[in-house]
Design an enzyme around this catalytic site. Sequence first.
Site, PDB file in Angstrom:
ATOM      1  N   TYR A 131       4.365   0.949  -8.381  1.00  0.00           N
ATOM      2  CA  TYR A 131       4.871   0.447  -6.930  1.00  0.00           C
ATOM      3  C   TYR A 131       4.780  -1.003  -6.563  1.00  0.00           C
ATOM      4  O   TYR A 131       5.093  -1.828  -7.747  1.00  0.00           O
ATOM      5  CB  TYR A 131       4.221   1.153  -5.836  1.00  0.00           C
ATOM      6  CG  TYR A 131       5.005   1.339  -4.643  1.00  0.00           C
ATOM      7  CD1 TYR A 131       6.316   1.998  -4.659  1.00  0.00           C
ATOM      8  CD2 TYR A 131       4.784   0.679  -3.279  1.00  0.00           C
ATOM      9  CE1 TYR A 131       7.018   2.457  -3.639  1.00  0.00           C
ATOM     10  CE2 TYR A 131       5.611   0.824  -2.311  1.00  0.00           C
ATOM     11  CZ  TYR A 131       6.915   1.625  -2.391  1.00  0.00           C
ATOM     12  OH  TYR A 131       7.766   1.615  -1.319  1.00  0.00           O
ATOM     13  N   ARG A 168      17.083  -1.613   3.251  1.00  0.00           N
ATOM     14  CA  ARG A 168      16.271  -2.749   3.219  1.00  0.00           C
ATOM     15  C   ARG A 168      14.994  -2.477   2.289  1.00  0.00           C
ATOM     16  O   ARG A 168      13.893  -1.894   2.632  1.00  0.00           O
ATOM     17  CB  ARG A 168      15.565  -2.701   4.583  1.00  0.00           C
ATOM     18  CG  ARG A 168      14.911  -4.238   5.199  1.00  0.00           C
ATOM     19  CD  ARG A 168      13.578  -3.862   5.573  1.00  0.00           C
ATOM     20  NE  ARG A 168      12.934  -3.148   4.575  1.00  0.00           N
ATOM     21  CZ  ARG A 168      11.598  -2.875   4.625  1.00  0.00           C
ATOM     22  NH1 ARG A 168      10.984  -2.844   5.844  1.00  0.00           N
ATOM     23  NH2 ARG A 168      10.905  -2.263   3.621  1.00  0.00           N
ATOM     24  N   LYS A 228       7.326   6.449  -4.613  1.00  0.00           N
ATOM     25  CA  LYS A 228       6.452   6.627  -3.652  1.00  0.00           C
ATOM     26  C   LYS A 228       5.759   8.039  -3.831  1.00  0.00           C
ATOM     27  O   LYS A 228       4.639   8.410  -3.763  1.00  0.00           O
ATOM     28  CB  LYS A 228       7.122   6.465  -2.311  1.00  0.00           C
ATOM     29  CG  LYS A 228       7.202   5.370  -1.655  1.00  0.00           C
ATOM     30  CD  LYS A 228       6.760   5.471  -0.346  1.00  0.00           C
ATOM     31  CE  LYS A 228       5.981   3.913   0.007  1.00  0.00           C
ATOM     32  NZ  LYS A 228       6.234   3.286   1.277  1.00  0.00           N
ATOM     33  N   GLU A 264      12.482   6.069   4.156  1.00  0.00           N
ATOM     34  CA  GLU A 264      11.809   5.126   3.686  1.00  0.00           C
ATOM     35  C   GLU A 264      12.901   3.802   3.403  1.00  0.00           C
ATOM     36  O   GLU A 264      14.205   4.103   2.656  1.00  0.00           O
ATOM     37  CB  GLU A 264      11.612   5.542   2.302  1.00  0.00           C
ATOM     38  CG  GLU A 264      10.803   4.493   1.331  1.00  0.00           C
ATOM     39  CD  GLU A 264       9.533   4.265   1.899  1.00  0.00           C
ATOM     40  OE1 GLU A 264       8.716   5.072   2.368  1.00  0.00           O
ATOM     41  OE2 GLU A 264       9.119   3.123   1.540  1.00  0.00           O
ATOM     42  N   ASP A 265      12.558   2.792   3.951  1.00  0.00           N
ATOM     43  CA  ASP A 265      13.101   1.532   3.545  1.00  0.00           C
ATOM     44  C   ASP A 265      14.843   1.475   4.212  1.00  0.00           C
ATOM     45  O   ASP A 265      15.680   1.155   3.570  1.00  0.00           O
ATOM     46  CB  ASP A 265      13.339   1.084   2.123  1.00  0.00           C
ATOM     47  CG  ASP A 265      11.996   0.396   1.706  1.00  0.00           C
ATOM     48  OD1 ASP A 265      11.124   0.344   2.752  1.00  0.00           O
ATOM     49  OD2 ASP A 265      11.708  -0.006   0.549  1.00  0.00           O
ATOM     50  N   ASP A 321       7.423   5.657   6.855  1.00  0.00           N
ATOM     51  CA  ASP A 321       6.307   4.829   6.441  1.00  0.00           C
ATOM     52  C   ASP A 321       6.204   3.419   6.618  1.00  0.00           C
ATOM     53  O   ASP A 321       5.296   2.632   6.969  1.00  0.00           O
ATOM     54  CB  ASP A 321       6.264   5.221   4.914  1.00  0.00           C
ATOM     55  CG  ASP A 321       4.989   4.360   4.117  1.00  0.00           C
ATOM     56  OD1 ASP A 321       3.813   4.585   4.853  1.00  0.00           O
ATOM     57  OD2 ASP A 321       4.993   3.845   3.248  1.00  0.00           O
ATOM     58  N   ASP A 322       7.603   2.721   6.601  1.00  0.00           N
ATOM     59  CA  ASP A 322       7.643   1.180   6.840  1.00  0.00           C
ATOM     60  C   ASP A 322       7.165   0.870   8.548  1.00  0.00           C
ATOM     61  O   ASP A 322       6.591   0.057   8.403  1.00  0.00           O
ATOM     62  CB  ASP A 322       8.987   0.795   6.741  1.00  0.00           C
ATOM     63  CG  ASP A 322       9.409   1.126   5.639  1.00  0.00           C
ATOM     64  OD1 ASP A 322       9.023   0.811   4.340  1.00  0.00           O
ATOM     65  OD2 ASP A 322      10.564   1.996   5.523  1.00  0.00           O
ATOM     66  N   ASN A 345       6.182  -8.202   1.326  1.00  0.00           N
ATOM     67  CA  ASN A 345       6.485  -7.897   0.015  1.00  0.00           C
ATOM     68  C   ASN A 345       7.863  -8.252  -0.393  1.00  0.00           C
ATOM     69  O   ASN A 345       8.657  -8.584   0.408  1.00  0.00           O
ATOM     70  CB  ASN A 345       6.253  -6.469  -0.090  1.00  0.00           C
ATOM     71  CG  ASN A 345       4.720  -5.921   0.027  1.00  0.00           C
ATOM     72  OD1 ASN A 345       3.820  -6.326  -0.133  1.00  0.00           O
ATOM     73  ND2 ASN A 345       4.755  -4.915   0.827  1.00  0.00           N
TER      74      ASN A 345
HETATM   75  P1  NAD Z   1      12.502  -5.954   9.224  1.00  0.00           P
HETATM   76  O1  NAD Z   1      13.937  -6.442   8.692  1.00  0.00           O
HETATM   77  O2  NAD Z   1      12.581  -4.886  10.147  1.00  0.00           O
HETATM   78  O3  NAD Z   1      11.767  -7.003  10.143  1.00  0.00           O
HETATM   79  C1  NAD Z   1      11.743  -8.666   9.652  1.00  0.00           C
HETATM   80  C2  NAD Z   1      11.425  -9.279  10.911  1.00  0.00           C
HETATM   81  O4  NAD Z   1      10.895 -10.640  10.636  1.00  0.00           O
HETATM   82  C3  NAD Z   1      12.699  -9.576  12.013  1.00  0.00           C
HETATM   83  O5  NAD Z   1      12.237  -9.595  13.294  1.00  0.00           O
HETATM   84  C4  NAD Z   1      13.104 -10.984  11.754  1.00  0.00           C
HETATM   85  O6  NAD Z   1      13.472 -11.598  12.909  1.00  0.00           O
HETATM   86  C5  NAD Z   1      11.790 -11.921  11.381  1.00  0.00           C
HETATM   87  N1  NAD Z   1      11.998 -12.741  10.390  1.00  0.00           N
HETATM   88  C6  NAD Z   1      12.833 -12.949   9.383  1.00  0.00           C
HETATM   89  N2  NAD Z   1      12.795 -14.115   8.802  1.00  0.00           N
HETATM   90  C7  NAD Z   1      11.996 -14.825   9.455  1.00  0.00           C
HETATM   91  C8  NAD Z   1      11.508 -16.158   9.777  1.00  0.00           C
HETATM   92  N3  NAD Z   1      11.814 -16.993   8.769  1.00  0.00           N
HETATM   93  N4  NAD Z   1      10.802 -16.602  10.885  1.00  0.00           N
HETATM   94  C9  NAD Z   1      10.495 -15.846  11.764  1.00  0.00           C
HETATM   95  N5  NAD Z   1      10.646 -14.284  11.622  1.00  0.00           N
HETATM   96  C10 NAD Z   1      11.419 -13.879  10.692  1.00  0.00           C
HETATM   97  O7  NAD Z   1      11.505  -5.826   8.006  1.00  0.00           O
HETATM   98  P2  NAD Z   1      10.127  -5.025   8.042  1.00  0.00           P
HETATM   99  O8  NAD Z   1      10.379  -3.622   7.610  1.00  0.00           O
HETATM  100  O9  NAD Z   1       9.253  -5.423   9.257  1.00  0.00           O
HETATM  101  O10 NAD Z   1       9.485  -5.610   6.914  1.00  0.00           O
HETATM  102  C11 NAD Z   1       9.151  -7.046   6.917  1.00  0.00           C
HETATM  103  C12 NAD Z   1       7.913  -7.348   5.852  1.00  0.00           C
HETATM  104  O11 NAD Z   1       6.969  -6.827   5.826  1.00  0.00           O
HETATM  105  C13 NAD Z   1       8.960  -7.253   4.424  1.00  0.00           C
HETATM  106  O12 NAD Z   1       8.603  -8.195   3.682  1.00  0.00           O
HETATM  107  C14 NAD Z   1       8.148  -6.007   3.723  1.00  0.00           C
HETATM  108  O13 NAD Z   1       7.917  -5.943   2.560  1.00  0.00           O
HETATM  109  C15 NAD Z   1       6.644  -6.229   4.613  1.00  0.00           C
HETATM  110  N6  NAD Z   1       5.915  -5.069   4.906  1.00  0.00           N
HETATM  111  C16 NAD Z   1       4.515  -4.943   4.090  1.00  0.00           C
HETATM  112  C17 NAD Z   1       4.054  -3.788   4.263  1.00  0.00           C
HETATM  113  C18 NAD Z   1       2.566  -3.698   3.574  1.00  0.00           C
HETATM  114  O14 NAD Z   1       1.913  -4.630   3.413  1.00  0.00           O
HETATM  115  N7  NAD Z   1       1.787  -2.637   3.838  1.00  0.00           N
HETATM  116  C19 NAD Z   1       4.680  -2.759   4.821  1.00  0.00           C
HETATM  117  C20 NAD Z   1       5.878  -2.711   5.354  1.00  0.00           C
HETATM  118  C21 NAD Z   1       6.697  -3.815   5.397  1.00  0.00           C
END
Ligand code: NAD
Length: 534
Positions: A85, A138, A156, A227-228, A250-251, A391
Amino acid sequence: MLTNSLLNKGTAFTEAERDALGLRGLLPPRIFPIKEQVQRALNNFRRKPDPLEKYIFLTTLQARNATLFYRLLQEHAEEMIPIIYTPTVGQACLEYGAIFRRPQGLFISARDRGHMEEILRHWPNIDVRMIVVTDGERILGLGDLGALGMGIPVGKLALYTACAGLHPYYTLPICLDVGTDNEKLHADPFYIGINQKRLRGEAYDSFIEEFVTAVQKVFPHAMLQWEDFGNTNAFRMLHKYQERLPSFNDDIQGTAAVALSGLIASLRVTGGNLKSQKILFLGAGEAGTGIGDLYVAAAMEAGLSEAEARRCCWYVDSQGLVVKDRPGKLAHHKAPFAHDHPMVPTLAEAVEKLRPTALIGVSGSTHAFTREIIESMTRINPRPIIFALSNPTSKAECTAEQAYTWSDGKAVFASGSPFPPVVYKGKTHVPGQGNNVYIFPGVGLGALVSEAAQVTNSMFLKAAQRLARLVTEDDLAQGRIYPSLSQIREVSIQIATAVAAEAHATGLARVARPEDIEADVRSRVFEPEYYDYV
Ligand code: NAD
């Protein structure tokens, strides 16, 4: 027997089995018990020069001998999970077309409309209980990878089996190839998906509707994990279907639970409580607002009103602080967190103005937590909570080393992808990894054993609370706010127990309540051991 990975034992077939099954001569004469096979596989795994080669080794092993693959994963979870993963799976998806060897899971494309039921019936196992599905829009923080996203449901589901003991027979990875808007993929001669723009609007919605209807018909006991998906579809699909069949995202929800658990455990270090936190999120997407919503549920359980609980959560997105009178229409999922406050354009200024107790990065924007920001957080709080959850590793808002160094060793830090321990001024800090793997396998198993009709937010809340309780004083002393990944089996069993109990308590379970829920969960987990065929 040698080509069905769920039945194959390789060199472990006994003399009697070799005679009875006609295998004599098809295997080298010496018999190796599984313990020795694991050791050999581990040596071969470690010999691979880089993570992608290790990933290819593991997927090949999975296709050849599933029992051995899961045994290896289970016994060396900490070493294998970052390969199967995040972060390696991200690179594997990017190169999925190039490293493609044999198909895994089901591909359903925009060309298959009208035939989805038939395609689901092509899957050889008839009693599927757990489906992980992506449309590849995504993938992690990597964006639209179209059909290359298949690596995610495959990974997963491997984790479901390795971490929570879900029998692999019950699992089905699906990639919905609705096209891609990633021009690079259109130009790639080895791209494995269809060469067209993504379906949108009504065409997309009716595609998903046909898919869900077919799943309910062909696999009536199945649970669906979204997922994603891109965030315009993720929230809509979750809300549209979460009461129609047991399903979750899950996200949104898994991330929420793992982050909330990290916050609850962090409070044991910082000395605060849920009611008095001010959390500033960078990123107001699926992950960020999902965490906010679950935090609100937890703070309300602790005694705050909904309005008070929402004011604990603040967001900076790509346009600055999310406030009520920001020009333009706010996305539906951000609106409940848009407070009355003057507009603030940058994260650094928002930190100074709002004086948050915790900073959570879920934006996918590399190095957004600058030295200045972490120093401000440390001036404001004796022990600032800093989670850089984006990530893969290359997208993290800061590294563990930066967080500890710039906060003079005071940060309570967690990240989405793993970072090695950091030695700062003679003390070793072990960063916690806010990996969803702590939550979703246990939630899935709990919902499965109770045959829950729905997977609810309250189940994720129970999961988060249970996970936080499993963090020991010793973990906290090392700086880690999650249990070690080597404990993942036990963690998943505990979470499954909490989730199944919640399903029974809320009337959503569709089986009689067992007297001892934990014992019931334990009795259902799959152990990767060979069958005795004779
Ligand atoms: P998403 O596309 O739904 O949301 C991203 C958000 O970030 C949006 O609101 C966007 O406007 C904002 N954004 C983007 N670039 C920006 C910047 N430069 N400055 C400020 N804001 C900015 O994506 P998501 O599903 O919410 O995932 C976001 C991140 O979180 C990903 O990198 C994902 O890998 C990570 N994530 C981590 C975990 C974990 O660690 N357990 C779980 C899920 C997602």
